[in-house]
Write an enzyme that holds these catalytic residues in place. Structure first.
Site, PDB file in Angstrom:
ATOM      1  N   HIS A  28       0.815  -1.216   0.000  1.00 58.98           N
ATOM      2  CA  HIS A  28       0.000   0.000   0.000  1.00 58.98           C
ATOM      3  C   HIS A  28       0.848   1.264   0.000  1.00 58.98           C
ATOM      4  CE1 HIS A  28       0.778   0.715   4.320  1.00 58.98           C
ATOM      5  NE2 HIS A  28       0.681  -0.606   4.440  1.00 58.98           N
ATOM      6  N   ASN A  29       0.372   2.257  -0.716  1.00 62.30           N
ATOM      7  CA  ASN A  29       0.973   3.598  -0.792  1.00 62.30           C
ATOM      8  C   ASN A  29       2.359   3.623  -1.433  1.00 62.30           C
ATOM      9  OD1 ASN A  29      -0.938   3.859   1.872  1.00 62.30           O
ATOM     10  ND2 ASN A  29      -0.843   5.774   0.721  1.00 62.30           N
TER      11      ASN A  29
END
Length: 350
Positions: A246-247
């Site tokens: 994620h991210n």
């Protein structure tokens, strides 16, 4: 499947190459040099495959203009080009276009939400699913058993192969290829520890965005952001079985080989090359043009143009020096034992 049939001269014209030999012979298929038979064309760009020149049965071979003609066997027609590897790639694209059936239309059973929209010459395979507010561009191919979640946007000429799962709010650019079994936008690995040692789930409310001309390999997973966007920029090529957390942000034209894992919130620059089975810690920055050797572990920020090896990864030259010492450890240990023996003998007066 349609037939591929071109003369050697026609192929040379297509690739802006020069024929030496029989340009009128027909080519029906493309083969590896060691397995090629009559009626096929192959290529040579890696010197390690020169040994097959005298045994290959290919009708023609693509070679660089700089290829040493003295080592070329008689009777094998060659097409000389600027770059044999790139020319071979262009030939493969032509082969694919000429032999593959172009699919269009909607197969049944499949599901398209009333609010979903798609452009011209779209192909929706059987058992595919398009959720609410999905927007599909022109010439997009979505193969059977693929799931396209609510609010997803897919750009023109992209291909979604069988069994792909695209979670809601994902954005996929133009001319992207998502191979079978890939999962785009799955839940990021976010869990907050409690005082009692258990964990509570952290909702992941962001999305994933792929730029144009991105390739995602089979069974690769790209997690959505906790908040914001997990972003894969234009031209990125990701192999099979890669995990993007994620991210993460990955810069333009970076390539990532199989079984690599990029941890959460890492920033990977443009034109980076990452070998297979590489791992990174989270929240680091891998600078533009970094090259990372297979099975390395990246634990800190890198500098542009570095070549890294090892766990934890260090500069390539430092790694080679350290490895040279490592290989001599048995010999060094033996010498140390001999020196200890001599010292003990001196101390005992022997």
């Amino acid at each position: 499947m349609r037939e591929f049939k071109l003369t050697i001269s026609e192929i040379a014209k297509l690739l802006s190459g020069k024929v030496t030999g029989d340009g009128d012979e027909h080519i029906y298929t493309i083969s590896e040099i060691q397995q090629a038979k009559r009626g096929s064309i192959t290529f040579l760009s890696n010197p390690k495959y020169r040994k097959y020149l005298t045994s290959t049965e290919a009708s023609a071979i693509l070679v660089d203009e700089s290829f040493q003609k003295t080592s070329f066997p008689n009777g094998l027609t060659r097409i000389e080009v600027d770059n044999a590897y790139l020319a071979f790639t262009a030939l493969l694209e032509t082969f694919q276009k000429l032999t593959c059936t172009v699919k269009t239309g909607i197969e049944q059973p499949s599901f398209q939400a009333a609010s979903a929209s798609f452009g011209k010459d779209t192909y929706l395979g059987a058992f595919s699913y398009l959720g609410e507010q999905v927007k599909i561009g022109d010439h997009v191919k979505i193969y059977p058993h693929s799931y396209i979640g609510d609010g997803t946007i897919i750009g023109d000429h992209s291909i979604i192969y069988p069994g792909v799962k695209v979670y809601p709010k994902t954005i996929i650019g133009k001319s992207c290829t998502i191979q079978a079994g890939a999962i785009i936008g799955s839940h990021g690995f976010g869990f907050a520890p409690r005082q009692d040692g258990s964990y509570t789930n952290i909702p992941q409310i962001g999305n994933v965005e792929l730029g144009d001309h991105v390739d995602v390999g089979a069974n690769t997973t790209i997690d959505c952001a906790t908040v914001g966007t997990t972003k894969i920029m234009d031209g990125v090529k990701i192999d099979n079985l890669v995990q993007i957390a994620h991210n993460v942000a990955i810069g333009k034209h970076t390539v990532i080989a199989s079984q690599t894992g990029i941890s959460g919130s890492a920033r990977v620059g443009k034109h980076v090359m990452i070998g297979g089975q590489v791992g990174t810690v989270g929240h680091i920055e891998i600078a533009d043009y970094t090259k990372v050797g297979a099975r390395s572990g990246i634990t800190k920020d890198t500098r542009s143009d570095q070549i890294l090896f090892g766990v934890p990864a260090i500069d390539r030259q430092e790694y080679l020096k350290a490895y040279a010492v490592y290989r001599k450890l048995p010999e060094l240990l033996k010498k140390i034992d001999e020196l200890e023996g001599k010292i003990l003998n001196l101390m005992s007066g022997k």
